[in-house]
Design a protein around this motif. Structure first.
Motif, mmCIF file in Angstrom:
data_model
loop_
_atom_site.group_PDB
_atom_site.id
_atom_site.type_symbol
_atom_site.label_atom_id
_atom_site.label_comp_id
_atom_site.label_asym_id
_atom_site.label_seq_id
_atom_site.Cartn_x
_atom_site.Cartn_y
_atom_site.Cartn_z
ATOM 1 N N ARG A 89 97.781 122.282 24.616
ATOM 2 C CA ARG A 89 98.915 121.935 23.748
ATOM 3 C C ARG A 89 100.035 122.952 23.952
ATOM 4 O O ARG A 89 99.922 124.111 23.528
ATOM 5 C CB ARG A 89 98.506 121.958 22.271
ATOM 6 N N LYS A 90 101.081 122.505 24.617
ATOM 7 C CA LYS A 90 102.205 123.400 24.905
ATOM 8 C C LYS A 90 103.271 123.220 23.833
ATOM 9 O O LYS A 90 103.689 122.080 23.570
ATOM 10 C CB LYS A 90 102.753 123.011 26.276
ATOM 11 N N VAL A 91 103.702 124.303 23.228
ATOM 12 C CA VAL A 91 104.789 124.230 22.249
ATOM 13 C C VAL A 91 106.104 124.313 23.026
ATOM 14 O O VAL A 91 106.330 125.262 23.781
ATOM 15 C CB VAL A 91 104.683 125.373 21.211
ATOM 16 N N THR A 92 106.950 123.301 22.863
ATOM 17 C CA THR A 92 108.165 123.239 23.696
ATOM 18 C C THR A 92 109.440 123.566 22.921
ATOM 19 O O THR A 92 110.485 123.777 23.538
ATOM 20 C CB THR A 92 108.304 121.856 24.350
ATOM 21 N N GLY A 93 109.376 123.580 21.590
ATOM 22 C CA GLY A 93 110.580 123.912 20.820
ATOM 23 C C GLY A 93 110.334 123.700 19.335
ATOM 24 O O GLY A 93 109.235 123.313 18.931
ATOM 25 N N PHE A 94 111.340 123.977 18.534
ATOM 26 C CA PHE A 94 111.175 123.854 17.085
ATOM 27 C C PHE A 94 112.502 123.461 16.433
ATOM 28 O O PHE A 94 113.575 123.623 17.020
ATOM 29 C CB PHE A 94 110.674 125.169 16.480
ATOM 30 N N VAL A 95 112.397 122.937 15.198
ATOM 31 C CA VAL A 95 113.575 122.635 14.403
ATOM 32 C C VAL A 95 113.346 123.241 13.034
ATOM 33 O O VAL A 95 112.331 122.953 12.401
ATOM 34 C CB VAL A 95 113.766 121.101 14.206
ATOM 35 N N SER A 96 114.218 124.125 12.616
ATOM 36 C CA SER A 96 114.092 124.686 11.269
ATOM 37 C C SER A 96 114.869 123.809 10.307
ATOM 38 O O SER A 96 116.050 123.565 10.510
ATOM 39 C CB SER A 96 114.681 126.096 11.222
ATOM 40 N N ASP A 97 114.158 123.278 9.278
ATOM 41 C CA ASP A 97 114.848 122.433 8.295
ATOM 42 C C ASP A 97 115.261 123.307 7.115
ATOM 43 O O ASP A 97 114.560 123.388 6.120
ATOM 44 C CB ASP A 97 113.927 121.294 7.837
ATOM 45 N N GLY A 98 116.377 123.986 7.222
ATOM 46 C CA GLY A 98 116.861 124.845 6.138
ATOM 47 C C GLY A 98 115.808 125.855 5.755
ATOM 48 O O GLY A 98 115.235 126.523 6.600
ATOM 49 N N GLY A 99 115.507 125.953 4.457
ATOM 50 C CA GLY A 99 114.534 126.951 3.993
ATOM 51 C C GLY A 99 113.113 126.422 3.987
ATOM 52 O O GLY A 99 112.186 127.135 3.639
ATOM 53 N N GLY A 100 112.915 125.131 4.357
ATOM 54 C CA GLY A 100 111.590 124.512 4.247
ATOM 55 C C GLY A 100 110.736 124.729 5.476
ATOM 56 O O GLY A 100 111.044 125.574 6.317
ATOM 57 N N PRO A 101 109.647 123.972 5.576
ATOM 58 C CA PRO A 101 108.726 124.109 6.713
ATOM 59 C C PRO A 101 109.432 123.915 8.048
ATOM 60 O O PRO A 101 110.493 123.300 8.114
ATOM 61 C CB PRO A 101 107.704 122.993 6.477
ATOM 62 N N VAL A 102 108.794 124.428 9.088
ATOM 63 C CA VAL A 102 109.386 124.324 10.418
ATOM 64 C C VAL A 102 108.653 123.196 11.168
ATOM 65 O O VAL A 102 107.432 123.071 11.098
ATOM 66 C CB VAL A 102 109.307 125.682 11.157
ATOM 67 N N ARG A 103 109.444 122.358 11.827
ATOM 68 C CA ARG A 103 108.872 121.287 12.650
ATOM 69 C C ARG A 103 108.915 121.761 14.090
ATOM 70 O O ARG A 103 109.925 122.328 14.516
ATOM 71 C CB ARG A 103 109.717 120.022 12.455
ATOM 72 N N PHE A 104 107.824 121.558 14.816
ATOM 73 C CA PHE A 104 107.850 122.011 16.211
ATOM 74 C C PHE A 104 107.327 120.921 17.137
ATOM 75 O O PHE A 104 106.564 120.049 16.732
ATOM 76 C CB PHE A 104 107.083 123.327 16.403
ATOM 77 N N HIS A 105 107.794 121.016 18.400
ATOM 78 C CA HIS A 105 107.473 119.980 19.385
ATOM 79 C C HIS A 105 106.313 120.442 20.250
ATOM 80 O O HIS A 105 106.265 121.598 20.691
ATOM 81 C CB HIS A 105 108.678 119.708 20.289
ATOM 82 N N LEU A 106 105.414 119.506 20.524
ATOM 83 C CA LEU A 106 104.249 119.804 21.363
ATOM 84 C C LEU A 106 104.189 118.836 22.521
ATOM 85 O O LEU A 106 104.627 117.693 22.406
ATOM 86 C CB LEU A 106 102.973 119.650 20.528
ATOM 87 N N GLU A 107 103.599 119.329 23.612
ATOM 88 C CA GLU A 107 103.374 118.451 24.753
ATOM 89 C C GLU A 107 101.915 118.612 25.156
ATOM 90 O O GLU A 107 101.423 119.740 25.297
ATOM 91 C CB GLU A 107 104.287 118.892 25.897
ATOM 92 N N ASP A 108 101.239 117.485 25.318
ATOM 93 C CA ASP A 108 99.861 117.529 25.818
ATOM 94 C C ASP A 108 99.928 117.922 27.290
ATOM 95 O O ASP A 108 100.523 117.208 28.100
ATOM 96 C CB ASP A 108 99.220 116.141 25.638
#
Ligand code: FAD
Length: 420
Positions: free
Chosen positions: A125-144
């Motif tokens: 599982r390769k982490v390719t990037g992330f999106v910070s949604d303001g002060g809330g949880p962070v969403r991140f992109h994965l690639e198999d």
């Protein structure tokens, strides 16, 4: 709280174990589908070993390596310039540990799976990037890594422990570019050979531009041979980089052995040591400039992703383990995850930037360059080459910068704070 870690190397796995020990939910995403015991030897300094003891895993790791007793510096004639006791012999309450990097990583992986469950380290599982949604949880992109399928996950905190080519670092600092090359190449290998000096000694021989480092990774076998890790460092600006840096790129003996042809000393036959290796790996001496910040919202960096440094002075893995402890402590003590990351960064960024800078200046191994400058043909009495107390001061200065003075470790490790 849910923490996601990109990278299941030494730093990522140590962080997962510490967070779990502190009752924090953690998942590791590792790009490699099936981690294998790659690399050669590394050293863990007492402040990092102390953290492994706090984790309750030191007894499992000690039999995998050698508790280093001594560090010695010698000139290219094989004369000793400086020797200092290390680990328990140096008055520390914990050993210094010479260990195969791959064995250490595999052991941490096994312990993490035993303690946290099989599913906690998601390989391939390769982490390719992330999106910070303001002060809330962070969403991140994965690639198999096998199928190439992409998907997203969320966590309260994302830790980029994804090594010197970190995708998280590249997104945080798009202008950062490629690692910085010192102009030197390192050939690394392991050889079954008779132990030298105390049998638990680490030797640094030569000068900045032509140096050998050697230390045992095992006790002697029935035939009296130990597995000796060695590294040959040469200025190599004429040849340039042998392609993109890869820890597993094979090297050729003929590219470096002739430079060390006369290095057969009564206490260590460097030529035989190099000739006896089954294979060698070549890797450039690279690091990265310290960053102004590691953190954006709920995302931060750790280990080589945060502060890749020259492998001078045994601090690469050691500092990653110290990061893990500081991050765990901050997440426990600060209610707000973003505030915790800022606090972690405040504790560790400038401390590790100082080690990057010290390593560029050769760490305590600059003793060797001073010896060569002052006595290129060798010496009768090393006491005539250095002023009284000069070598002690150089060694002590590096210990202070890298945070592993015996007094500091006794007081609770880097930062001098006991427990969490
Ligand atoms: C294969 C390998 C061999 C090494 N050999 C040596 C050696 O012989 N001597 C030495 O001094 N140092 C070696 N190192 C470096 C040394 O391990 C580190 O300097 C130190 O341990 C700090 O560890 P780290 O966890 O920060 O980084 P690393 O140990 O580099 O670990 C980073 C981990 O992140 C994974 N990763 C990378 N990108 C992503 C991504 N986008 N998403 C998810 N996972 C990702 C990698 O596969 C790796 O497992 C090696 C590193 C690697 C990866």
């Amino acid at each position: 709280m849910k923490v996601a870690i990109a990278g299941g190397g030494i730093g990522g796995l140590a962080t997962a174990l510490m967070l779990h020990g502190a009752g924090i939910d953690v998942t590791v995403y590792e790009a490699v589908p099936e981690p294998r015991p790659l690399g050669v030897g590394i050293n863990l300094l007492p402040h990092a070993v102390q953290e492994l003891r706090r984790l309750g895993i030191l007894e499992r790791l000690l039999p995998l390596g050698v508790a280093t007793e001594e560090l010695c510096y010698a000139n290219r004639h094989g004369q000793f310039v400086w020797r200092e006791p290390r680990g328990l012999a140096g008055g520390y309450s914990v050993p210094q540990l010479s260990i195969h990097r791959g064995k250490l990583q595999m052991a941490l992986l096994e312990i993490a799976r035993q303690r946290l469950g099989e599913a906690v380290v998601r390989t391939g599982r390769k982490v390719t990037g992330f999106v910070s949604d303001g002060g809330g949880p962070v969403r991140f992109h994965l690639e198999d890594s096998v199928t190439g399928r992409s998907y997203d996950e969320k966590a309260d905190v994302l830790v980029g422990a994804d090594g010197i080519h970190s995708a998280i670092r590249a997104q945080l600092h798009p202008g950062d570019g490629t690692p910085r090359w010192s102009g030197q190449l390192m050939w690394r290998g392991t050889t079954l050979a008779p132990p030298f000096l105390t049998g638990k000694s680490m030797a640094l021989i030569g000068t900045r531009g032509r140096k050998v480092v050697a230390y045992p990774l095992s006790a002697p076998d029935a035939r009296g041979n130990a597995l000796i890790n060695w590294i040959a460092v040469l200025d190599n600006t004429a040849h340039g980089l042998p392609g993109a840096e890869d820890w597993n790129r094979p090297g050729r003996l003929e590219d470096f052995l002739p430079e060390f042809a006369s290095w057969s000393f009564p206490w260590l036959d460097v030529v035989e040591l190099m000739r006896g290796a089954e294979g060698t790996y070549v890797y450039p001496m690279i690091d990265r400039d310290p960053l102004p910040t590691w953190t954006s919202g709920r995302t931060t960096l750790l280990g080589d992703a945060a502060h890749a440094m020259y492998p001078v002075g045994s601090n690469g893995a050691s500092q990653a383990i110290l990061d893990a402890r500081a991050l765990t402590r901050a997440l426990l003590e600060e209610a707000d995850p973003s505030a915790a990351l800022v606090r972690y960064e405040q504790e560790r960024l400038s401390a590790t930037a100082a080690v990057v800078a010290a390593n560029r200046n050769q760490g305590a191994a600059r003793i060797l360059d001073l010896a060569e400058e002052r006595a290129p043909d060798g010496f009768g009495d090393v006491g005539n080459v250095f002023a009284s107390g000069e070598r002690e001061a150089i060694a002590a200065d590096y210990q202070r910068v890298a945070g592993f003075t015996a007094a500091g470790v006794a007081a609770g490790g880097a930062g001098g704070r006991p427990g969490l």
